[in-house]
Design a protein around this motif. Structure first.
Motif, PDB file in Angstrom:
ATOM      1  N   GLY A 237       1.600 -20.060   5.516  1.00  0.00           N
ATOM      2  CA  GLY A 237       2.632 -19.091   6.312  1.00  0.00           C
ATOM      3  C   GLY A 237       3.615 -18.420   5.196  1.00  0.00           C
ATOM      4  O   GLY A 237       4.619 -17.805   5.744  1.00  0.00           O
ATOM      5  N   HIS A 238       3.120 -18.258   3.939  1.00  0.00           N
ATOM      6  CA  HIS A 238       4.006 -17.657   3.174  1.00  0.00           C
ATOM      7  C   HIS A 238       3.885 -16.146   3.095  1.00  0.00           C
ATOM      8  O   HIS A 238       2.612 -15.611   2.819  1.00  0.00           O
ATOM      9  CB  HIS A 238       3.974 -18.071   1.634  1.00  0.00           C
ATOM     10  CG  HIS A 238       4.564 -19.421   1.305  1.00  0.00           C
ATOM     11  ND1 HIS A 238       4.049 -20.381   1.771  1.00  0.00           N
ATOM     12  CD2 HIS A 238       5.588 -19.785   0.625  1.00  0.00           C
ATOM     13  CE1 HIS A 238       4.567 -21.611   1.445  1.00  0.00           C
ATOM     14  NE2 HIS A 238       5.560 -21.028   0.737  1.00  0.00           N
ATOM     15  N   ILE A 239       4.459 -15.200   3.674  1.00  0.00           N
ATOM     16  CA  ILE A 239       3.930 -13.776   3.947  1.00  0.00           C
ATOM     17  C   ILE A 239       5.210 -12.976   3.372  1.00  0.00           C
ATOM     18  O   ILE A 239       6.627 -13.282   3.392  1.00  0.00           O
ATOM     19  CB  ILE A 239       3.881 -13.433   5.264  1.00  0.00           C
ATOM     20  CG1 ILE A 239       3.152 -14.313   5.937  1.00  0.00           C
ATOM     21  CG2 ILE A 239       3.676 -11.956   5.514  1.00  0.00           C
ATOM     22  CD1 ILE A 239       2.889 -13.977   7.482  1.00  0.00           C
ATOM     23  N   VAL A 240       5.016 -12.103   2.302  1.00  0.00           N
ATOM     24  CA  VAL A 240       5.801 -11.102   1.846  1.00  0.00           C
ATOM     25  C   VAL A 240       5.727  -9.700   2.479  1.00  0.00           C
ATOM     26  O   VAL A 240       4.618  -9.050   2.771  1.00  0.00           O
ATOM     27  CB  VAL A 240       5.561 -10.804   0.299  1.00  0.00           C
ATOM     28  CG1 VAL A 240       6.455 -10.003  -0.259  1.00  0.00           C
ATOM     29  CG2 VAL A 240       5.612 -12.350  -0.240  1.00  0.00           C
ATOM     30  N   ARG A 241       6.848  -9.401   3.161  1.00  0.00           N
ATOM     31  CA  ARG A 241       6.632  -7.775   3.871  1.00  0.00           C
ATOM     32  C   ARG A 241       7.607  -6.741   3.343  1.00  0.00           C
ATOM     33  O   ARG A 241       8.698  -7.075   2.704  1.00  0.00           O
ATOM     34  CB  ARG A 241       7.205  -8.296   5.296  1.00  0.00           C
ATOM     35  CG  ARG A 241       6.281  -8.942   6.185  1.00  0.00           C
ATOM     36  CD  ARG A 241       6.762  -9.196   7.666  1.00  0.00           C
ATOM     37  NE  ARG A 241       5.859  -9.986   8.428  1.00  0.00           N
ATOM     38  CZ  ARG A 241       5.959 -11.223   8.347  1.00  0.00           C
ATOM     39  NH1 ARG A 241       6.624 -11.939   7.990  1.00  0.00           N
ATOM     40  NH2 ARG A 241       5.115 -11.835   9.393  1.00  0.00           N
ATOM     41  N   TYR A 242       7.161  -5.826   3.013  1.00  0.00           N
ATOM     42  CA  TYR A 242       7.880  -4.588   2.549  1.00  0.00           C
ATOM     43  C   TYR A 242       7.213  -3.198   3.133  1.00  0.00           C
ATOM     44  O   TYR A 242       6.334  -3.223   3.578  1.00  0.00           O
ATOM     45  CB  TYR A 242       7.974  -4.663   0.986  1.00  0.00           C
ATOM     46  CG  TYR A 242       6.643  -4.573   0.209  1.00  0.00           C
ATOM     47  CD1 TYR A 242       5.874  -3.524   0.348  1.00  0.00           C
ATOM     48  CD2 TYR A 242       6.075  -6.192   0.050  1.00  0.00           C
ATOM     49  CE1 TYR A 242       4.554  -3.773  -0.477  1.00  0.00           C
ATOM     50  CE2 TYR A 242       4.803  -5.930  -0.571  1.00  0.00           C
ATOM     51  CZ  TYR A 242       4.209  -5.036  -0.831  1.00  0.00           C
ATOM     52  OH  TYR A 242       2.625  -4.914  -1.390  1.00  0.00           O
ATOM     53  N   ARG A 243       8.072  -2.254   3.100  1.00  0.00           N
ATOM     54  CA  ARG A 243       7.807  -0.730   3.535  1.00  0.00           C
ATOM     55  C   ARG A 243       7.792   0.083   2.248  1.00  0.00           C
ATOM     56  O   ARG A 243       8.712  -0.195   1.519  1.00  0.00           O
ATOM     57  CB  ARG A 243       8.604  -0.451   4.556  1.00  0.00           C
ATOM     58  CG  ARG A 243       8.348  -1.340   5.991  1.00  0.00           C
ATOM     59  CD  ARG A 243       9.428  -1.028   7.099  1.00  0.00           C
ATOM     60  NE  ARG A 243       9.470   0.336   7.623  1.00  0.00           N
ATOM     61  CZ  ARG A 243       8.782   0.845   8.323  1.00  0.00           C
ATOM     62  NH1 ARG A 243       7.673   0.353   8.781  1.00  0.00           N
ATOM     63  NH2 ARG A 243       8.812   2.109   8.850  1.00  0.00           N
ATOM     64  N   TYR A 244       6.931   1.135   2.348  1.00  0.00           N
ATOM     65  CA  TYR A 244       6.989   1.933   1.437  1.00  0.00           C
ATOM     66  C   TYR A 244       6.340   3.547   1.890  1.00  0.00           C
ATOM     67  O   TYR A 244       5.799   3.407   2.839  1.00  0.00           O
ATOM     68  CB  TYR A 244       6.166   1.819   0.039  1.00  0.00           C
ATOM     69  CG  TYR A 244       4.798   1.393   0.612  1.00  0.00           C
ATOM     70  CD1 TYR A 244       4.018   2.291   0.502  1.00  0.00           C
ATOM     71  CD2 TYR A 244       4.221   0.163   0.866  1.00  0.00           C
ATOM     72  CE1 TYR A 244       2.431   1.885   0.783  1.00  0.00           C
ATOM     73  CE2 TYR A 244       3.204  -0.386   1.210  1.00  0.00           C
ATOM     74  CZ  TYR A 244       2.083   0.764   1.018  1.00  0.00           C
ATOM     75  OH  TYR A 244       0.801   0.442   1.490  1.00  0.00           O
ATOM     76  N   GLN A 245       7.019   4.507   1.363  1.00  0.00           N
ATOM     77  CA  GLN A 245       6.235   5.445   1.507  1.00  0.00           C
ATOM     78  C   GLN A 245       6.610   6.569   0.301  1.00  0.00           C
ATOM     79  O   GLN A 245       7.379   6.419  -0.478  1.00  0.00           O
ATOM     80  CB  GLN A 245       6.747   6.328   2.909  1.00  0.00           C
ATOM     81  CG  GLN A 245       8.265   6.851   2.470  1.00  0.00           C
ATOM     82  CD  GLN A 245       8.744   7.554   3.776  1.00  0.00           C
ATOM     83  OE1 GLN A 245       8.082   8.116   4.615  1.00  0.00           O
ATOM     84  NE2 GLN A 245      10.004   8.309   3.573  1.00  0.00           N
ATOM     85  N   LYS A 246       5.768   7.707   0.217  1.00  0.00           N
ATOM     86  CA  LYS A 246       6.283   8.760  -0.525  1.00  0.00           C
ATOM     87  C   LYS A 246       6.595   9.980  -0.092  1.00  0.00           C
ATOM     88  O   LYS A 246       6.467  10.150   1.219  1.00  0.00           O
ATOM     89  CB  LYS A 246       5.099   9.072  -1.670  1.00  0.00           C
ATOM     90  CG  LYS A 246       4.046  10.096  -0.958  1.00  0.00           C
ATOM     91  CD  LYS A 246       2.977  10.539  -1.901  1.00  0.00           C
ATOM     92  CE  LYS A 246       2.033  11.395  -1.368  1.00  0.00           C
ATOM     93  NZ  LYS A 246       0.983  11.828  -2.308  1.00  0.00           N
ATOM     94  N   SER A 247       7.538  10.812  -0.748  1.00  0.00           N
ATOM     95  CA  SER A 247       7.902  12.079  -0.258  1.00  0.00           C
ATOM     96  C   SER A 247       6.944  13.020  -0.112  1.00  0.00           C
ATOM     97  O   SER A 247       6.254  13.264  -1.030  1.00  0.00           O
ATOM     98  CB  SER A 247       9.354  12.528  -0.951  1.00  0.00           C
ATOM     99  OG  SER A 247       9.541  13.726  -0.503  1.00  0.00           O
ATOM    100  N   ALA A 248       6.866  13.955   0.771  1.00  0.00           N
ATOM    101  CA  ALA A 248       5.892  15.066   0.784  1.00  0.00           C
ATOM    102  C   ALA A 248       6.173  15.886  -0.223  1.00  0.00           C
ATOM    103  O   ALA A 248       5.351  16.641  -0.886  1.00  0.00           O
ATOM    104  CB  ALA A 248       5.962  15.589   2.262  1.00  0.00           C
ATOM    105  N   ALA A 249       7.444  16.102  -0.631  1.00  0.00           N
ATOM    106  CA  ALA A 249       7.896  16.994  -1.755  1.00  0.00           C
ATOM    107  C   ALA A 249       7.131  16.473  -3.235  1.00  0.00           C
ATOM    108  O   ALA A 249       7.144  17.289  -3.936  1.00  0.00           O
ATOM    109  CB  ALA A 249       9.346  17.007  -1.706  1.00  0.00           C
ATOM    110  N   ALA A 250       6.948  15.271  -3.295  1.00  0.00           N
ATOM    111  CA  ALA A 250       6.307  14.853  -4.443  1.00  0.00           C
ATOM    112  C   ALA A 250       5.112  15.685  -4.880  1.00  0.00           C
ATOM    113  O   ALA A 250       4.764  15.898  -5.893  1.00  0.00           O
ATOM    114  CB  ALA A 250       5.985  13.304  -4.112  1.00  0.00           C
TER     115      ALA A 250
END
Length: 114
Positions: A42-55
Motif C-alpha cells: 500500500g505504499h503509493i507515491v503520487r505526483y503530477r507533471y507536464q511540459k509547456s507547449a512552449a518548450a
C-alpha cells in the motif's frame, strides 16, 4: 517553494516550474513526516507533471524516491505530454521494506531536454 505544492486537493494553477529548456534541472521535495505503517504493501507515491507547449521539444522526466542518499525507487517518463499527467507509483514489498526512516523521504525530479 513548498507553499505552491502543499495542498491536499490538486490545484494545477499552484505549481513549481523548471526552466523552459531544462538541462538536468533538479527539483527536490521533502515529504511530510510520514509514520511507518508497519506493512510492506500500500505504499503509493503520487505526483503530477507536464511540459509547456512552449518548450517545443521532447522533455524526459526522471523521478526518484530517496531516503538520505539511498534510492528507494525510480521512475522514467519519456517525452512527457503538454497536458497534466498523474503518476501513481506503487512500491514493491522490498522497496517499502528498504524505508527505515520515513521522515527522511524525499522526491527528486530531474528534467532533461532531448
Amino acid at each position: 517553494s513548498w507553499s505552491v505544492i502543499d495542498e491536499a486537493v490538486v490545484d494545477d494553477a499552484d505549481k513549481t516550474v523548471s526552466p523552459l529548456a531544462p538541462v538536468n534541472a533538479i527539483l527536490e521535495l521533502g515529504l511530510s513526516n510520514i509514520e511507518d505503517p508497519q506493512v510492506s504493501t500500500g505504499h503509493i507515491v503520487r505526483y503530477r507533471y507536464q511540459k509547456s507547449a512552449a518548450a517545443g521539444t521532447q522533455i524526459d522526466l526522471y523521478v526518484r524516491l530517496l531516503q538520505g542518499v539511498a534510492e528507494i525507487a525510480a521512475w522514467t517518463h519519456l517525452n512527457i505530454a503538454n497536458g497534466w499527467t498523474t503518476a501513481a507509483q506503487t512500491l514493491t514489498g522490498p522497496q517499502a521494506d528498504a524505508i527505515t526512516n520515513y521522515p527522511d523521504l524525499r522526491l527528486e525530479a530531474k528534467a532533461n531536454q532531448v
